[in-house]
Write a protein that holds these residues in place. Sequence first.
Motif, mmCIF file in Angstrom:
data_model
loop_
_atom_site.group_PDB
_atom_site.id
_atom_site.type_symbol
_atom_site.label_atom_id
_atom_site.label_comp_id
_atom_site.label_asym_id
_atom_site.label_seq_id
_atom_site.Cartn_x
_atom_site.Cartn_y
_atom_site.Cartn_z
ATOM 1 N N MET A 42 -10.175 17.766 -10.187
ATOM 2 C CA MET A 42 -11.094 17.188 -9.006
ATOM 3 C C MET A 42 -10.562 17.287 -7.840
ATOM 4 O O MET A 42 -11.377 17.524 -6.661
ATOM 5 N N TYR A 43 -9.134 17.104 -7.583
ATOM 6 C CA TYR A 43 -8.578 17.227 -6.290
ATOM 7 C C TYR A 43 -8.867 18.679 -5.703
ATOM 8 O O TYR A 43 -9.371 18.738 -4.627
ATOM 9 N N LEU A 44 -8.781 19.453 -6.261
ATOM 10 C CA LEU A 44 -8.884 20.921 -5.962
ATOM 11 C C LEU A 44 -10.331 21.199 -5.866
ATOM 12 O O LEU A 44 -10.754 21.811 -4.665
ATOM 13 N N GLY A 45 -11.140 20.760 -6.415
ATOM 14 C CA GLY A 45 -12.322 20.953 -6.599
ATOM 15 C C GLY A 45 -13.117 20.324 -5.373
ATOM 16 O O GLY A 45 -14.057 20.961 -4.213
ATOM 17 N N LEU A 46 -12.650 19.178 -4.819
ATOM 18 C CA LEU A 46 -12.955 18.271 -3.789
ATOM 19 C C LEU A 46 -12.572 19.382 -2.420
ATOM 20 O O LEU A 46 -13.218 19.456 -1.595
ATOM 21 N N MET A 50 -14.833 20.608 0.655
ATOM 22 C CA MET A 50 -14.616 20.286 1.835
ATOM 23 C C MET A 50 -14.377 21.420 2.682
ATOM 24 O O MET A 50 -14.452 21.461 4.023
ATOM 25 N N GLY A 51 -13.536 22.436 1.985
ATOM 26 C CA GLY A 51 -13.203 23.679 2.830
ATOM 27 C C GLY A 51 -14.425 24.751 2.941
ATOM 28 O O GLY A 51 -14.208 25.891 3.239
ATOM 29 N N GLN A 52 -15.561 24.297 2.212
ATOM 30 C CA GLN A 52 -16.842 24.991 2.396
ATOM 31 C C GLN A 52 -16.667 26.432 1.559
ATOM 32 O O GLN A 52 -16.920 27.423 2.191
ATOM 33 N N GLY A 53 -16.104 26.488 0.301
ATOM 34 C CA GLY A 53 -15.946 27.450 -0.559
ATOM 35 C C GLY A 53 -14.480 28.091 -0.344
ATOM 36 O O GLY A 53 -14.492 29.201 -0.908
ATOM 37 N N ALA A 54 -13.669 27.350 0.291
ATOM 38 C CA ALA A 54 -12.244 28.014 0.482
ATOM 39 C C ALA A 54 -11.171 26.802 0.591
ATOM 40 O O ALA A 54 -11.673 25.654 0.710
#
Length: 268
Positions: A42-46, A50-54
């Motif tokens: 979940m952390y990495l996904g969010l 928030m990084g708009q795909g990065a």
Amino acid sequence: MAELAVSVRPLGVLAAEVRKGLLTQLAHPLGHVVGLVVGMGMYLGLQFVMGQGALRADLLPPTLVGICAYWFLQYSAMVMVADLVEEKRGGTFAQSQMSPAPAWLLMSGRLLTAAMFGLVIAIAAAAVPATIAGITVEWRSSVIVPAVLLVLDSLAFTFVLAAVALRTPMVGALQSLLTALILLLNGAFLPLALYPDWLAAVARLLPTTLGIEAVGQALFGGLSLAELWSTGALPWLAAHTAVLAVGGGLLFAHNHRRAVRDGRLGQY
């Protein structure tokens, strides 16, 4: 004689409490593994969203400090609260109070267990995303003091929850609500510097937030201890920790004394 034995064997009491607590937590390791995998995902996904795909290099390091603090708080609270509730329901907590060891010594053992277990989980939960994202953080000695205060601040909060757990089993709902609020606001998903001023002020009232901010200033801002003190980061963190510690201690003593008086140590 019993009092004398306790006075010369506090380390034995602490060791027994730590052993009991760790065995309880390690009895079902799969649950912890699944929870960590889901949480890290979940952390990495969010962060990816928030990084708009990065995975942005400017967001990940400071938020890793926040998520690390959250995992420490979450798992130390589990030791302090969930185990205490189960022991009260099963009657083992009341039995432990028949020991000549004072209640504060037994709870110190529980706090030590919470610190040990929480630190292992927090380090693992931060190391895996850091490795995946290729993040390296330069070590600075000035981070030691704010990091220690961050740990103490978190443990003091868990002690407040444990004090509440002496009165009601519904503390679990309160714990879930507060830890979720802390996760949203303490900087685990977005650095505090990006918050509106009023929201940042509210976030700083919560456990871990001031510690995360101070650790971040030391690690990523290069501030020395003297500079952390002059900015107000360390004084506010120390004050927050002291208030939680004193408040938790007084509340626990009150609730414990009342439970002994009413004969409700082993029930709600």
